[in-house]
Design an enzyme around this catalytic site. Structure first.
Site, PDB file in Angstrom:
ATOM      1  CD  GLU A 119     -69.043  -8.696  65.156  1.00  0.00           C
ATOM      2  OE1 GLU A 119     -68.718  -9.486  65.964  1.00  0.00           O
ATOM      3  OE2 GLU A 119     -68.580  -7.713  65.328  1.00  0.00           O
ATOM      4  CD  GLU A 151     -71.843  -7.052  68.812  1.00  0.00           C
ATOM      5  OE1 GLU A 151     -71.241  -6.772  70.385  1.00  0.00           O
ATOM      6  OE2 GLU A 151     -72.240  -8.307  68.037  1.00  0.00           O
TER       7      GLU A 151
HETATM    8  C1  GLA Z   1     -69.321  -9.412  68.526  1.00  0.00           C
HETATM    9  C2  GLA Z   1     -68.486  -8.416  68.543  1.00  0.00           C
HETATM   10  C3  GLA Z   1     -66.948  -8.623  68.685  1.00  0.00           C
HETATM   11  C4  GLA Z   1     -66.769 -10.354  69.612  1.00  0.00           C
HETATM   12  C5  GLA Z   1     -68.101 -10.873  69.183  1.00  0.00           C
HETATM   13  C6  GLA Z   1     -67.788 -12.065  69.620  1.00  0.00           C
HETATM   14  O1  GLA Z   1     -70.665  -9.430  67.766  1.00  0.00           O
HETATM   15  O2  GLA Z   1     -68.780  -7.045  68.567  1.00  0.00           O
HETATM   16  O3  GLA Z   1     -65.891  -7.707  68.668  1.00  0.00           O
HETATM   17  O4  GLA Z   1     -66.871 -10.437  70.852  1.00  0.00           O
HETATM   18  O5  GLA Z   1     -69.479 -10.840  69.805  1.00  0.00           O
HETATM   19  O6  GLA Z   1     -69.008 -13.419  69.009  1.00  0.00           O
END
Ligand code: GLA
Length: 685
Positions: free
Chosen positions: A319, A160
């Site tokens: 995710e 991210e």
């Molecule tokens: C993001 C991150 C993960 C985790 C999630 C929690 O998407 O990439 O590592 O922290 O948030 O929602």
């Protein structure tokens, strides 16, 4: 022989859609029982892929220069032996404490000029040579040790990514970037940023500083250039990572996990460097300010935004939470059945995966209460585990759709530069501008009517689209106006709105009338005044057939040249002045809507454009979402019911892959939170 599915499928070896997610076994290396149980549970849940190593730097290199990859190798071997593939991440998103202690300049500096202390993640300076060097060492080791592992599917770069660093080195690189951008001629910078106003002229590039919160924040050209520089600098860093994998493991694709519509990084620039795109989706399920259908409509917009970064192939949902999130004001549980629907939405929008954060809940540390497939309870009989397993079998049942595409002949134009220009620029406060919301609500109106809409750049090749909507295209980059003219000239139907074509790429206003750069010729209008309305102000647009649209926030006063006036203002000193116009241009048409109108009211006009383009509109019951994926020989119609009521849907005849049953025409009934995936053969030509 490779069959059709295998040809278009991103990962044929995985045998269908990817299902699984972030797996952090690093925490359980002293618990072989848990690691063994994980594999049993993964198989039970229909998991065929996990993402490893997202934050594993300190596990790979516990002490500077001492490496340990044996544990990872063992885990990858064990997973592969059980048919579970791996997405392997680079660990650059969370650098170890020893690195900070030894090399303090690897830490980010905030906008107030203070260097962060050690902690968290995403806290590394993009420019830091030592950070780049150390990341490079780990990446090379990962590539050479695991690049030929038969279980490896994909490299996942960092996590991210985004964030601005204001350290002295980033400042220096900003100045060097500016010097290159303005041909090493400070006069050109002064001209482009209009610095004589307020006496802001620079006599040398060395005097230019990043926009510190207590420093120079009053030059719109500088503010937008700083955003562009940050994307350039982040990408300059990421390219040092990507290059290693392209060089050492050219057979393995590379991705990054994006976050919806991030303000911090121009994803279009990033996508150019990647083999495929992916994103992390965390909608606020069942909130108390909108319907679930609205929440998920927003989520579908983000799916479309990410999909459109590389519309020629499927993307990945990297995710999502299997149950709750962490750290939001309220972490509400998805109601039974909603998880399946959200996963199906991703597939319907063109994703070839459903991956979670995360597989097993961590016992301590941050996010210890964030949803995971395996809870602290540790058993396979929780609601979440059951629902995830159901998704596993569902993905298996619809695996014929893997690799198929969502074709869109309608596009919304949206640019990161334009967003920065509006948000960092002048005009009224950001609250009124609402660029993101405006784009999204227009997109959702097409969504409500079952019309697939891509979200593309002003630089995109528009020849494959029939209808294009360009909301608030305030900044025109070089080539944008020519691209729009060419689109319409060749028969395209284009609609633009108030606040189009005010400034060039440096935030300099166009002279000689807005929309600038020749667009006033395309639309046949010039916007002479921009009126910004208070919330209590009211105006309307009146059409010849008596229809009226309500106006809020913005109303432009137009001079009409060669366009036909379709609607006029009903009130105020510009009463009877043109508000909606249309001009025939080449083989196409260009509409201009000079005021802010709720997209639901504008639907009559959008529908007319679609009708002229020969594109179908669906009549969907309230709260039902529709998408189609198209393969070479079959199409897959996805219907999702986001309500707690039964819905009857006028669907074409076909086989519902979720139930295996034939659905005769117009008999589809969706239960509360129900869904159908109707497979139909593409008629032979
Ligand atoms: C993001 C991150 C993960 C985790 C999630 C929690 O998407 O990439 O590592 O922290 O948030 O929602």
């Amino acid at each position: 022989m490779v069959d059709e599915m295998e040809k278009d499928c991103l990962f044929p070896q995985a045998g269908g859609f990817l299902h699984g997610g972030d797996y952090n076994p690093d925490q359980w290396l002293d618990r072989p029982d848990i690691l063994k149980e994980d594999i049993r549970l993964m198989k039970l849940a229909g998991v065929n892929c996990v993402t490893l190593g997202v934050f594993s730097w300190v596990m790979y290199e516990p002490v500077e220069g001492e490496f340990s990859f044996r544990w990872l190798e063992e885990i990858m071997d064990r997973l592969y032996a059980e048919g579970i593939y791996v997405i392997l991440s680079t660990p650059s998103a969370a650098h170890p404490a020893w690195l900070d202690a030894a090399y303090p300049t690897v830490r980010m500096v905030r906008a107030d000029g203070e260097r962060n202390r050690h902690g968290g993640r995403g806290n590394s300076c993009w420019s830091s040579p030592i950070y780049r060097e150390k990341v490079g060492i780990i990446d090379r080791k990962l590539a050479s040790r695991f690049g030929s592992h038969p279980g490896l599917l994909l490299w996942h770069i960092s996590n991210e990514v985004g964030g601005e660093c204001f350290c002295p080195l980033c400042g220096k690189r900003f100045r060097e970037y500016l010097s290159r951008r303005f041909d090493h001629d400070i006069k050109k910078l002064n001209q482009a940023w209009w610095t004589p106003f307020w006496g802001h002229c620079y006599s040398d590039f060395t005097q230019v500083e990043p926009p510190f919160s207590n420093g120079e924040t009053s030059i719109p050209g500088l503010l937008v250039e700083w955003k562009r520089f940050t994307t350039w600098n982040i990408m300059d860093f990421l390219k040092t990572e990507i290059r290693i994998f392209k060089e050492l493991t050219p057979q393995i694709p590379v991705t990054m996990n994006f976050m919806s519509f991030s303000q911090k990084l121009d994803y279009r620039q990033a996508a150019k460097e990647l083999s495929m795109v992916s994103w992390d989706s965390y909608p606020a399920f069942h909130n108390d300010w909108e319907t679930l259908y609205d929440t998920m409509g927003k989520n579908a917009f983000y799916h479309a935004l990410i999909r459109s970064l590389k519309p020629e192939k499927p993307y990945l949902l990297m995710e999502c939470t299997p149950s709750v999130v962490h750290g939001m004001p309220y972490n509400k549980q998805k109601r039974p059945g909603v998880h399946r629907l959200a996963c199906l939405q991703a597939i319907a929008c063109g994703s070839d995966s459903v991956l979670y954060f995360q597989w097993r809940k961590n016992r301590g540390g941050c996010e210890q209460h964030h949803g995971a497939v395996v809870d602290h309870l540790g058993t396979d009989d929780t609601r979440t585990f059951r629902e995830v397993s159901e998704v596993g079998s569902m993905l298996h049942r619809i695996s014929a759709a893997t690799g198929s595409m969502t074709g869109a002949e309608v596009a919304l134009l949206l640019d990161w530069d334009n967003r920065w220009a509006l948000n960092e620029g002048q005009l009224a406060s950001r609250q009124t501008k609402n660029y993101e919301k405006t784009c999204m609500t227009i997109w959702k109106e097409f969504f409500r009517h079952g019309v697939e809409m891509n979200v593309v750049s002003t630089e995109a090749d528009l020849s494959g689209y029939r209808v294009v909507v360009a909301p608030m295209m305030y900044m025109l980059r070089p080539g944008t106006a020519a691209n729009l003219k060419e689109f319409v000239e060749n028969g395209g139907l284009l609609l633009a709105t108030y606040l189009t074509g005010y400034v060039d790429e440096h935030q300099l206003c166009y002279m000689g009338g807005f929309p600038g750069d020749g667009l006033s010729e395309l639309f046949g209008v010039i916007s002479e005044e921009l009126d910004t309305l208070y919330p209590s102000d009211h105006n309307r647009i009146r059409f010849a057939d008596g229809t009226e649209w309500a106006v809020s926030d913005y109303a432009e006063v137009l001079r009409v040249g060669s366009a036909e006036v379709l609607g006029v203002y009903a009130e105020d000193y510009y009463q009877d002045g043109a508000a909606v116009t249309c001009k025939l241009y080449g083989k196409g048409k260009a509409w201009y809507v000079a005021a802010r109108v709720a997209p639901a009211q504008m639907w009559t006009l959008f529908e007319k454009m679609l009708e002229e383009a020969g594109l179908p509109v669906k009549s969907l019951p309230e709260g039902v979402e529709y998408h189609q994926r198209r393969g070479e020989k079959e199409t897959y119609d996805f219907y999702l019911n986001w309500t707690t009521q039964t819905r009857d849907v006028p669907a074409a005849e076909g086989e519902d892959l979720l139930t295996g049953r034939r659905v005769p025409e117009n008999t589809l009934r969706l239960e509360p939170y129900g869904a159908a995936v109707i497979r139909r053969a593409v008629p032979e030509e």
